[in-house]
Motif scaffolding. Structure first.
Motif, PDB file in Angstrom:
ATOM      1  N   ILE A  75      22.005 -70.900  48.156  1.00  0.00           N
ATOM      2  CA  ILE A  75      22.018 -71.174  46.628  1.00  0.00           C
ATOM      3  C   ILE A  75      20.873 -72.137  46.177  1.00  0.00           C
ATOM      4  CG2 ILE A  75      24.325 -70.900  46.147  1.00  0.00           C
ATOM      5  CD1 ILE A  75      24.798 -73.889  46.180  1.00  0.00           C
ATOM      6  N   GLY A  76      20.306 -72.024  45.270  1.00  0.00           N
ATOM      7  CA  GLY A  76      19.296 -72.734  44.605  1.00  0.00           C
ATOM      8  C   GLY A  76      17.948 -72.014  44.364  1.00  0.00           C
ATOM      9  N   SER A  77      17.191 -72.693  43.762  1.00  0.00           N
ATOM     10  CA  SER A  77      15.786 -71.755  43.421  1.00  0.00           C
ATOM     11  C   SER A  77      14.991 -71.405  44.421  1.00  0.00           C
ATOM     12  CB  SER A  77      15.127 -72.539  42.188  1.00  0.00           C
ATOM     13  OG  SER A  77      14.929 -73.768  42.651  1.00  0.00           O
ATOM     14  N   VAL A  78      15.081 -72.397  45.698  1.00  0.00           N
ATOM     15  CA  VAL A  78      14.046 -72.044  46.879  1.00  0.00           C
ATOM     16  C   VAL A  78      14.650 -71.232  47.979  1.00  0.00           C
ATOM     17  CG1 VAL A  78      12.660 -73.145  48.439  1.00  0.00           C
ATOM     18  CG2 VAL A  78      12.832 -74.043  46.272  1.00  0.00           C
ATOM     19  N   LYS A  79      14.397 -70.228  48.113  1.00  0.00           N
ATOM     20  CA  LYS A  79      15.175 -69.360  49.349  1.00  0.00           C
ATOM     21  C   LYS A  79      14.542 -69.399  50.651  1.00  0.00           C
ATOM     22  CE  LYS A  79      17.933 -67.927  45.794  1.00  0.00           C
ATOM     23  NZ  LYS A  79      19.079 -68.690  45.752  1.00  0.00           N
ATOM     24  N   PRO A  80      15.134 -69.043  51.557  1.00  0.00           N
ATOM     25  CA  PRO A  80      14.523 -69.181  52.799  1.00  0.00           C
ATOM     26  C   PRO A  80      13.008 -68.483  52.851  1.00  0.00           C
ATOM     27  CG  PRO A  80      16.760 -68.639  53.206  1.00  0.00           C
ATOM     28  CD  PRO A  80      16.515 -68.543  51.800  1.00  0.00           C
ATOM     29  N   ALA A  88      21.573 -61.407  47.054  1.00  0.00           N
ATOM     30  CA  ALA A  88      20.341 -61.319  48.036  1.00  0.00           C
ATOM     31  C   ALA A  88      19.926 -62.435  48.925  1.00  0.00           C
ATOM     32  CB  ALA A  88      19.281 -60.894  46.997  1.00  0.00           C
ATOM     33  N   ASP A  89      20.736 -63.621  48.554  1.00  0.00           N
ATOM     34  CA  ASP A  89      20.395 -64.811  49.300  1.00  0.00           C
ATOM     35  C   ASP A  89      21.529 -65.171  50.131  1.00  0.00           C
ATOM     36  OD1 ASP A  89      21.954 -65.465  47.427  1.00  0.00           O
ATOM     37  OD2 ASP A  89      21.067 -67.424  46.993  1.00  0.00           O
ATOM     38  N   THR A  90      22.249 -64.359  50.735  1.00  0.00           N
ATOM     39  CA  THR A  90      23.506 -64.427  51.579  1.00  0.00           C
ATOM     40  C   THR A  90      22.830 -63.882  52.839  1.00  0.00           C
ATOM     41  OG1 THR A  90      24.596 -62.235  50.852  1.00  0.00           O
ATOM     42  CG2 THR A  90      25.138 -64.305  49.844  1.00  0.00           C
ATOM     43  N   GLY A 114      18.961 -75.034  34.677  1.00  0.00           N
ATOM     44  CA  GLY A 114      17.572 -75.186  35.192  1.00  0.00           C
ATOM     45  C   GLY A 114      16.767 -73.996  35.794  1.00  0.00           C
ATOM     46  N   ARG A 115      17.686 -72.812  35.540  1.00  0.00           N
ATOM     47  CA  ARG A 115      17.361 -71.432  36.368  1.00  0.00           C
ATOM     48  C   ARG A 115      17.058 -70.349  35.385  1.00  0.00           C
ATOM     49  NH1 ARG A 115      19.693 -71.238  41.442  1.00  0.00           N
ATOM     50  NH2 ARG A 115      18.338 -69.346  41.589  1.00  0.00           N
ATOM     51  N   PRO A 116      16.111 -70.599  34.599  1.00  0.00           N
ATOM     52  CA  PRO A 116      15.937 -69.231  33.393  1.00  0.00           C
ATOM     53  C   PRO A 116      15.945 -67.859  34.333  1.00  0.00           C
ATOM     54  CG  PRO A 116      13.808 -70.555  33.942  1.00  0.00           C
ATOM     55  CD  PRO A 116      14.825 -71.364  34.719  1.00  0.00           C
ATOM     56  N   THR A 132      24.485 -54.898  46.896  1.00  0.00           N
ATOM     57  CA  THR A 132      23.767 -56.238  46.562  1.00  0.00           C
ATOM     58  C   THR A 132      22.995 -55.750  45.173  1.00  0.00           C
ATOM     59  OG1 THR A 132      22.288 -58.043  47.102  1.00  0.00           O
ATOM     60  CG2 THR A 132      21.717 -55.994  47.915  1.00  0.00           C
ATOM     61  N   LEU A 133      22.130 -56.836  44.600  1.00  0.00           N
ATOM     62  CA  LEU A 133      21.436 -56.695  43.569  1.00  0.00           C
ATOM     63  C   LEU A 133      19.887 -57.243  43.676  1.00  0.00           C
ATOM     64  CD1 LEU A 133      21.326 -56.431  40.185  1.00  0.00           C
ATOM     65  CD2 LEU A 133      21.917 -58.869  40.057  1.00  0.00           C
ATOM     66  N   LEU A 134      19.053 -56.248  43.193  1.00  0.00           N
ATOM     67  CA  LEU A 134      17.604 -56.835  43.197  1.00  0.00           C
ATOM     68  C   LEU A 134      16.981 -56.180  41.971  1.00  0.00           C
ATOM     69  CD1 LEU A 134      14.988 -57.635  45.238  1.00  0.00           C
ATOM     70  CD2 LEU A 134      14.788 -55.290  45.630  1.00  0.00           C
ATOM     71  N   THR A 135      16.761 -57.229  41.012  1.00  0.00           N
ATOM     72  CA  THR A 135      16.164 -56.915  39.717  1.00  0.00           C
ATOM     73  C   THR A 135      14.635 -57.000  39.723  1.00  0.00           C
ATOM     74  OG1 THR A 135      16.215 -59.046  39.007  1.00  0.00           O
ATOM     75  CG2 THR A 135      17.998 -57.759  38.469  1.00  0.00           C
ATOM     76  N   ASN A 136      14.060 -57.781  40.694  1.00  0.00           N
ATOM     77  CA  ASN A 136      12.528 -57.848  40.812  1.00  0.00           C
ATOM     78  C   ASN A 136      12.278 -58.096  42.412  1.00  0.00           C
ATOM     79  OD1 ASN A 136      12.715 -60.877  41.356  1.00  0.00           O
ATOM     80  ND2 ASN A 136      13.288 -60.941  39.237  1.00  0.00           N
ATOM     81  N   GLU A 137      10.926 -57.968  42.598  1.00  0.00           N
ATOM     82  CA  GLU A 137      10.517 -58.058  44.119  1.00  0.00           C
ATOM     83  C   GLU A 137      10.683 -59.476  44.552  1.00  0.00           C
ATOM     84  OE1 GLU A 137       6.600 -56.140  44.538  1.00  0.00           O
ATOM     85  OE2 GLU A 137       7.909 -54.381  44.952  1.00  0.00           O
ATOM     86  N   SER A 138      10.739 -60.634  43.882  1.00  0.00           N
ATOM     87  CA  SER A 138      10.919 -61.831  44.425  1.00  0.00           C
ATOM     88  C   SER A 138      12.183 -62.129  45.376  1.00  0.00           C
ATOM     89  CB  SER A 138      10.833 -62.959  43.229  1.00  0.00           C
ATOM     90  OG  SER A 138      11.931 -62.814  42.348  1.00  0.00           O
ATOM     91  N   TYR A 139      13.223 -61.209  45.265  1.00  0.00           N
ATOM     92  CA  TYR A 139      14.205 -61.156  46.205  1.00  0.00           C
ATOM     93  C   TYR A 139      14.140 -60.324  47.418  1.00  0.00           C
ATOM     94  CZ  TYR A 139      16.811 -64.484  43.217  1.00  0.00           C
ATOM     95  OH  TYR A 139      16.877 -65.729  42.658  1.00  0.00           O
ATOM     96  N   LEU A 140      13.132 -59.340  47.491  1.00  0.00           N
ATOM     97  CA  LEU A 140      13.083 -58.387  48.475  1.00  0.00           C
ATOM     98  C   LEU A 140      13.244 -58.731  49.691  1.00  0.00           C
ATOM     99  CD1 LEU A 140      12.244 -55.192  48.944  1.00  0.00           C
ATOM    100  CD2 LEU A 140       9.873 -56.162  49.221  1.00  0.00           C
TER     101      LEU A 140
HETATM  102  N1  UDP Z   1      18.606 -61.794  41.289  1.00  0.00           N
HETATM  103  C1  UDP Z   1      17.639 -60.713  41.135  1.00  0.00           C
HETATM  104  N2  UDP Z   1      16.584 -61.247  40.142  1.00  0.00           N
HETATM  105  C2  UDP Z   1      16.181 -62.236  39.958  1.00  0.00           C
HETATM  106  C3  UDP Z   1      17.302 -63.346  39.922  1.00  0.00           C
HETATM  107  C4  UDP Z   1      18.519 -63.128  40.608  1.00  0.00           C
HETATM  108  O1  UDP Z   1      17.806 -59.637  41.671  1.00  0.00           O
HETATM  109  O2  UDP Z   1      15.353 -62.701  39.263  1.00  0.00           O
HETATM  110  C5  UDP Z   1      19.836 -61.381  41.902  1.00  0.00           C
HETATM  111  C6  UDP Z   1      19.814 -61.589  43.446  1.00  0.00           C
HETATM  112  O3  UDP Z   1      20.586 -60.539  44.160  1.00  0.00           O
HETATM  113  C7  UDP Z   1      20.317 -63.143  43.588  1.00  0.00           C
HETATM  114  C8  UDP Z   1      21.626 -62.970  42.653  1.00  0.00           C
HETATM  115  O4  UDP Z   1      20.869 -62.180  41.395  1.00  0.00           O
HETATM  116  O5  UDP Z   1      20.786 -63.435  44.969  1.00  0.00           O
HETATM  117  C9  UDP Z   1      21.913 -64.352  42.215  1.00  0.00           C
HETATM  118  O6  UDP Z   1      20.972 -65.107  41.934  1.00  0.00           O
HETATM  119  P1  UDP Z   1      20.822 -66.368  43.097  1.00  0.00           P
HETATM  120  O7  UDP Z   1      21.159 -65.931  44.305  1.00  0.00           O
HETATM  121  O8  UDP Z   1      19.182 -66.753  42.887  1.00  0.00           O
HETATM  122  O9  UDP Z   1      21.576 -67.492  42.458  1.00  0.00           O
HETATM  123  P2  UDP Z   1      22.253 -68.880  43.281  1.00  0.00           P
HETATM  124  O10 UDP Z   1      22.912 -68.154  44.404  1.00  0.00           O
HETATM  125  O11 UDP Z   1      20.920 -69.632  43.555  1.00  0.00           O
HETATM  126  O12 UDP Z   1      23.153 -69.557  42.259  1.00  0.00           O
END
Ligand code: UDP
Ligand code: MN
Length: 409
Positions: free
Chosen positions: A224-229, A105-107, A78-80, A6-14
């Motif tokens: 998916i989307g900007s508001v995660k659980p 990270a949101d799966t 709409g998702r910078p 998976t991918l984690l670029t910052n703590e908001s997805y921790l």
């Molecule tokens: N992600 C991250 N930091 C961020 C944005 C995204 O680590 O600031 C990673 C994280 O794993 C995330 C994925 O990139 O799940 C894709 O973003 P997101 O899931 O928010 O996109 P969506 O599924 O809502 O289109």
């Protein structure tokens, strides 16, 4: 070697990566390795330790992150914050792995997914396996990917980004990977993974009878989307009736989270501060900060004697109790006395009138304007909504300007 990644670029997805990892490894007993791409600069020591307790292979890509245009992804989606997701391209550079199953990270897996490695062991590195996107099923959703890392494919992807005029039709990774693996070759390099491996219950269109028919077969849900659980536990408490199915899957994420991170540790994880906290903003010194070192809640007129939770980055960094002081406004008990409200109202009216005086021409303030040659017609051009929008766009503008300058170097 094969792994989930998976991918984690910052703590908001921790909270997301920790819950995902625990679900894979402990709840569904995967026998495969768990890997994670991190930006170690953005992680506190505590967060890094938590990640180490769940993930086997931690790969720091802090100095390799790839960004798309923040403005473009903001305009189109709409998702910078998704500009950084171009970094998913780095997955193809990890040639120490033979096959990878990438999960956002949101799966949240709802079953063991190990069989997917066997089923796709003959995949080519020019191909990708992914489920159709609920919003446009001829496009795959890039939250779940099965892939074969390869230097050739990685190089071609980078070249695609550098040379195509529009490398991604949505400005983010999904548009990019679809252009490359799907549209460029008329679909021949996209191998379809069933939708049950990437169900998006909060997409705006839902086929509810199908959801009910296949509910028991769902292997993974993707928020998916900007508001995660983890941003939305209000959904569990407030009166929330609109989308019953979403409510249920959110509950699923929360029960998995609480199962693996109970009590204090869970509370800690949910309280990570997000990327704003790495910005080195200083604070303005206020009068009440002078003698504030030892006091809690401010010395005079504080609304509480309880310790105040840090809200601003500098408060977090200072490692002492914040001393914000608020003067209680005279409503509630104090204002309930007869006439008190009216007095307040009159005072307010008076101040508003004074304010108007300052801006309308012909007044005292107007003569000042004449003196300094100030054009009064400018005053009426101020539009609060437009200004707010302007301010809201500042961070992404600054960020992309900084990148532009860096790329010129
Ligand atoms: N992600 C991250 N930091 C961020 C944005 C995204 O680590 O600031 C990673 C994280 O794993 C995330 C994925 O990139 O799940 C894709 O973003 P997101 O899931 O928010 O996109 P969506 O599924 O809502 O289109
Ligand atoms: Mn996602």
């Amino acid at each position: 070697m094969t792994a989930f990644i998976t991918l984690l670029t910052n703590e908001s997805y921790l909270p997301g990566v920790l819950t995902l990892g625990k679900a894979l490894k402990h709840k569904y007993q995967s026998t495969y390795k768990l890997a994670i791409l991190v930006n170690s600069d953005s992680l506190s020591k505590e967060s890094a330790e938590l990640i180490e307790s769940v993930y086997d292979d931690i790969i720091d890509v802090g100095d390799k992150l790839i960004y798309s245009s923040v403005e473009e992804v903001d305009t189109k989606l709409g998702r910078p914050e998704l500009a950084v997701t171009y970094s998913k391209v780095l997955l193809w550079s990890l040639t120490q792995y033979d096959t990878l199953i990438y999960l956002d990270a949101d799966t949240l897996p709802l079953a063991n997914l190990d069989h997917l490695f066997d089923e796709h062991k003959d995949l080519l590195s020019t191909q990708v396996v992914a489920s159709p996107d609920a919003g446009w099923p001829d496009i795959f959703n890039s939250g779940v990917l099965i892939l074969k890392p390869s230097t050739d494919t990685f190089t071609s992807l980078v070249k695609h980004i550098e040379t195509e005029e529009t490398p991604s039709f949505d400005g983010a990774d999904q548009g990019l990977l679809n252009e490359f693996f799907n549209l460029k070759t008329k679909g021949s390099n996209w191998k379809r993974l069933p939708f049950v491996y990437n169900v998006t219950p909060n997409a705006s269109y839902q086929y509810t009878p199908a959801f009910d028919r296949f509910a028991g077969d769902i292997k993974l849900v993707h928020f998916i989307g900007s508001v995660k659980p983890w941003n939305a536990d209000f959904l569990l408490h407030g009166n929330y009736q609109a989308q019953a199915s979403l409510y249920d899957v959110h509950k699923l994420w929360w029960s998995t989270f609480h199962e693996h991170f109970p009590g204090e540790i869970g509370a800690k994880i949910l309280n990570v501060k997000g990327e704003g906290y790495s910005l080195k903003f200083g604070k303005n010194k206020n009068v009440w900060d002078d003698d504030a070192d030892t006091s809690v809640g401010g010395s005079t007129g504080g609304i509480t004697d309880e310790p105040i939770a840090p809200v601003f980055p500098w408060e977090e960094r200072e490692k002492r109790h914040p001393t914000r002081t608020f003067t209680p406004p005279p409503y509630g008990e104090e204002a309930s006395e007869e006439g008190e409200q009216d007095k307040l109202h009159d005072e307010l009216k008076k101040s508003i009138e004074t304010l108007n005086l300052k801006t309308s021409s012909g007044s005292k303030a107007g003569s000042l304007k004449d003196k300094y040659n100030i054009d009064s017609s400018e005053d009426n051009k101020w539009d609060p909504t437009a200004s707010l929008n302007e301010i809201a766009q500042l961070p992404s503008k600054l960020l992309s300007k900084k990148r532009e300058e860096e790329s010129k170097k």
